[in-house]
Design a protein around this motif. Structure first.
Motif, PDB file in Angstrom:
ATOM      1  N   ARG A 245      -5.973  42.609 -27.647  1.00  0.00           N
ATOM      2  CA  ARG A 245      -5.586  41.199 -27.738  1.00  0.00           C
ATOM      3  C   ARG A 245      -4.094  41.039 -27.436  1.00  0.00           C
ATOM      4  NH1 ARG A 245     -10.389  41.582 -29.204  1.00  0.00           N
ATOM      5  NH2 ARG A 245     -11.452  40.168 -30.654  1.00  0.00           N
ATOM      6  N   SER A 246      -3.742  39.950 -26.782  1.00  0.00           N
ATOM      7  CA  SER A 246      -2.332  39.618 -26.544  1.00  0.00           C
ATOM      8  C   SER A 246      -1.752  38.972 -27.798  1.00  0.00           C
ATOM      9  CB  SER A 246      -2.218  38.646 -25.370  1.00  0.00           C
ATOM     10  OG  SER A 246      -2.797  37.388 -25.713  1.00  0.00           O
ATOM     11  N   ASN A 247      -0.425  38.829 -27.837  1.00  0.00           N
ATOM     12  CA  ASN A 247       0.206  38.177 -28.987  1.00  0.00           C
ATOM     13  C   ASN A 247      -0.316  36.758 -29.166  1.00  0.00           C
ATOM     14  OD1 ASN A 247       1.693  40.468 -29.417  1.00  0.00           O
ATOM     15  ND2 ASN A 247       3.628  39.649 -28.655  1.00  0.00           N
ATOM     16  N   LYS A 248      -0.502  36.067 -28.046  1.00  0.00           N
ATOM     17  CA  LYS A 248      -1.006  34.690 -28.104  1.00  0.00           C
ATOM     18  C   LYS A 248      -2.415  34.659 -28.684  1.00  0.00           C
ATOM     19  CE  LYS A 248      -1.827  30.586 -25.251  1.00  0.00           C
ATOM     20  NZ  LYS A 248      -1.736  30.021 -23.871  1.00  0.00           N
ATOM     21  N   GLN A 249      -3.268  35.550 -28.240  1.00  0.00           N
ATOM     22  CA  GLN A 249      -4.646  35.603 -28.744  1.00  0.00           C
ATOM     23  C   GLN A 249      -4.679  35.950 -30.225  1.00  0.00           C
ATOM     24  OE1 GLN A 249      -6.002  38.493 -25.856  1.00  0.00           O
ATOM     25  NE2 GLN A 249      -7.284  36.964 -24.814  1.00  0.00           N
ATOM     26  N   ILE A 250      -3.817  36.868 -30.627  1.00  0.00           N
ATOM     27  CA  ILE A 250      -3.759  37.248 -32.045  1.00  0.00           C
ATOM     28  C   ILE A 250      -3.306  36.058 -32.887  1.00  0.00           C
ATOM     29  CG2 ILE A 250      -2.586  38.721 -33.740  1.00  0.00           C
ATOM     30  CD1 ILE A 250      -2.417  40.879 -31.575  1.00  0.00           C
ATOM     31  N   GLY A 251      -2.290  35.360 -32.388  1.00  0.00           N
ATOM     32  CA  GLY A 251      -1.794  34.193 -33.113  1.00  0.00           C
ATOM     33  C   GLY A 251      -2.863  33.136 -33.292  1.00  0.00           C
TER      34      GLY A 251
ATOM     35  N   ARG B 238      -2.163  42.595 -43.750  1.00  0.00           N
ATOM     36  CA  ARG B 238      -1.956  41.756 -42.573  1.00  0.00           C
ATOM     37  C   ARG B 238      -1.570  42.610 -41.361  1.00  0.00           C
ATOM     38  NH1 ARG B 238      -3.660  37.118 -40.706  1.00  0.00           N
ATOM     39  NH2 ARG B 238      -2.567  35.624 -42.045  1.00  0.00           N
ATOM     40  N   GLU B 239      -0.724  43.604 -41.585  1.00  0.00           N
ATOM     41  CA  GLU B 239      -0.320  44.485 -40.490  1.00  0.00           C
ATOM     42  C   GLU B 239      -1.503  45.292 -39.960  1.00  0.00           C
ATOM     43  OE1 GLU B 239       4.339  45.048 -41.956  1.00  0.00           O
ATOM     44  OE2 GLU B 239       2.807  46.525 -42.484  1.00  0.00           O
ATOM     45  N   ILE B 240      -2.374  45.716 -40.874  1.00  0.00           N
ATOM     46  CA  ILE B 240      -3.583  46.434 -40.454  1.00  0.00           C
ATOM     47  C   ILE B 240      -4.466  45.522 -39.615  1.00  0.00           C
ATOM     48  CG2 ILE B 240      -5.740  47.455 -41.287  1.00  0.00           C
ATOM     49  CD1 ILE B 240      -4.130  48.524 -43.685  1.00  0.00           C
ATOM     50  N   GLN B 241      -4.587  44.280 -40.058  1.00  0.00           N
ATOM     51  CA  GLN B 241      -5.389  43.294 -39.338  1.00  0.00           C
ATOM     52  C   GLN B 241      -4.862  43.101 -37.916  1.00  0.00           C
ATOM     53  OE1 GLN B 241      -5.265  39.402 -41.150  1.00  0.00           O
ATOM     54  NE2 GLN B 241      -7.412  38.997 -40.638  1.00  0.00           N
ATOM     55  N   ILE B 242      -3.555  42.972 -37.789  1.00  0.00           N
ATOM     56  CA  ILE B 242      -2.943  42.778 -36.476  1.00  0.00           C
ATOM     57  C   ILE B 242      -3.055  44.043 -35.632  1.00  0.00           C
ATOM     58  CG2 ILE B 242      -0.712  42.433 -35.313  1.00  0.00           C
ATOM     59  CD1 ILE B 242      -0.055  40.392 -37.509  1.00  0.00           C
TER      60      ILE B 242
ATOM     61  N   ILE C  76       3.255  32.927 -32.526  1.00  0.00           N
ATOM     62  CA  ILE C  76       3.508  34.115 -31.719  1.00  0.00           C
ATOM     63  C   ILE C  76       4.713  34.879 -32.265  1.00  0.00           C
ATOM     64  CG2 ILE C  76       4.223  34.920 -29.439  1.00  0.00           C
ATOM     65  CD1 ILE C  76       2.603  32.704 -28.200  1.00  0.00           C
ATOM     66  N   LYS C  77       5.727  34.142 -32.730  1.00  0.00           N
ATOM     67  CA  LYS C  77       6.913  34.786 -33.285  1.00  0.00           C
ATOM     68  C   LYS C  77       6.550  35.635 -34.503  1.00  0.00           C
ATOM     69  CE  LYS C  77      11.633  33.837 -34.826  1.00  0.00           C
ATOM     70  NZ  LYS C  77      12.666  32.800 -35.071  1.00  0.00           N
ATOM     71  N   THR C  78       5.640  35.116 -35.325  1.00  0.00           N
ATOM     72  CA  THR C  78       5.200  35.869 -36.504  1.00  0.00           C
ATOM     73  C   THR C  78       4.435  37.123 -36.091  1.00  0.00           C
ATOM     74  OG1 THR C  78       5.060  33.849 -37.835  1.00  0.00           O
ATOM     75  CG2 THR C  78       3.843  35.764 -38.627  1.00  0.00           C
ATOM     76  N   VAL C  79       3.601  36.982 -35.064  1.00  0.00           N
ATOM     77  CA  VAL C  79       2.863  38.140 -34.548  1.00  0.00           C
ATOM     78  C   VAL C  79       3.847  39.196 -34.058  1.00  0.00           C
ATOM     79  CG1 VAL C  79       1.269  38.981 -32.789  1.00  0.00           C
ATOM     80  CG2 VAL C  79       0.849  36.772 -33.889  1.00  0.00           C
ATOM     81  N   GLU C  80       4.854  38.759 -33.317  1.00  0.00           N
ATOM     82  CA  GLU C  80       5.849  39.691 -32.786  1.00  0.00           C
ATOM     83  C   GLU C  80       6.590  40.411 -33.896  1.00  0.00           C
ATOM     84  OE1 GLU C  80       8.195  37.114 -30.401  1.00  0.00           O
ATOM     85  OE2 GLU C  80       6.913  37.282 -28.614  1.00  0.00           O
ATOM     86  N   GLN C  81       6.890  39.707 -34.969  1.00  0.00           N
ATOM     87  CA  GLN C  81       7.593  40.316 -36.097  1.00  0.00           C
ATOM     88  C   GLN C  81       6.712  41.373 -36.769  1.00  0.00           C
ATOM     89  OE1 GLN C  81      10.924  39.883 -37.117  1.00  0.00           O
ATOM     90  NE2 GLN C  81      10.288  41.749 -38.220  1.00  0.00           N
ATOM     91  N   HIS C  82       5.435  41.021 -36.940  1.00  0.00           N
ATOM     92  CA  HIS C  82       4.500  41.988 -37.536  1.00  0.00           C
ATOM     93  C   HIS C  82       4.364  43.226 -36.658  1.00  0.00           C
ATOM     94  CE1 HIS C  82       3.133  40.012 -41.116  1.00  0.00           C
ATOM     95  NE2 HIS C  82       2.741  38.912 -40.470  1.00  0.00           N
TER      96      HIS C  82
END
Length: 222
Positions: free
Chosen positions: A167-173, A155-159, A180-186
């Protein structure tokens, strides 16, 4: 530049030539200048020596083109196929342009015609050993970077790939259907695992990692 004396103490110069006079001459000259020298009359003896020592020392090789059995060019190709990377210089009586071009195209450090002056030989060896030292440093750094990337989850590789793509955090989410919080944690975990503190440092490390990958590998999969 690393001190010449320090390199001498950690290095070995291989001389591969079927002419005993050349071997003895090079060995005497280089030995007088503080180098450890290992002489071989053919490619097979040299390869056996490499297998036995496992290349623990920084090394370079001076070799003739016209060796018996396996030629100098064939030996160079064998080393490449074995993944053995050490600077090679052909010091030979042959002046064939085609042979010189073939050697240099395969990555030879130099191609010099005999006879060679003493200072030229010593300078050539010093330059090759310094290159071997730098190559070893780069290899160690690449392995250290690869070890960091191996700690990432799928998952971290994917992000990470999406971050590098801009990509922004919002776009990734939205793309991965996570908050977005999960993206930020990753992203925080990625930064910590890769030991970087800034986005620019992350991108720089990614680019260095990509350069260390085989040409046919484009992702971050360990």
């Amino acid at each position: 530049m690393l001190a010449t004396e320090t390199l001498k103490n950690k290095s070995v110069v291989y001389v591969i030539d079927n002419d005993q006079t050349i071997r003895e001459s090079f060995s005497l000259l280089l030995g007088e200048n503080g180098y450890a020298v290992s002489c071989h009359e053919n490619a097979e003896s040299f390869l056996s020596s490499l297998d036995a020592t496992k290349q623990l020392s920084i090394s370079c090789a001076l070799l003739d083109v016209n060796l018996s059995n396996l030629s100098g060019i064939d030996l160079q190709r064998t080393l490449i196929n074995k993944g053995i990377n050490l600077p090679l210089a052909f010091v030979t009586g042959s002046s064939e342009v085609a042979t010189a071009v073939a050697a240099l195209k395969q990555g030879a450090f130099d191609y010099i015609q005999k006879p060679i002056q003493k200072d030229v030989l010593c300078n050539l060896v010093a330059e090759m050993l310094f290159k071997a030292h730098l190559d070893r440093q780069k290899f160690a750094e690449a392995n250290a970077i690869k070890a960091l990337f191996k700690t990432l989850t799928s998952r971290e590789i994917q992000i990470l790939e999406l971050v590098v793509a801009g990509r922004s955090n919002k776009q990734i989410g939205l793309e991965l259907n996570i908050s977005i919080k999960t993206v930020e944690q990753h992203r925080s975990n990625i930064m910590e695992k890769l030991q970087v503190k800034r986005p620019s440092g992350l991108l720089h490390l990614v680019f260095k990692y990509q350069k260390s990958l085989p040409h046919n590998q484009t992702n971050y999969t360990p």
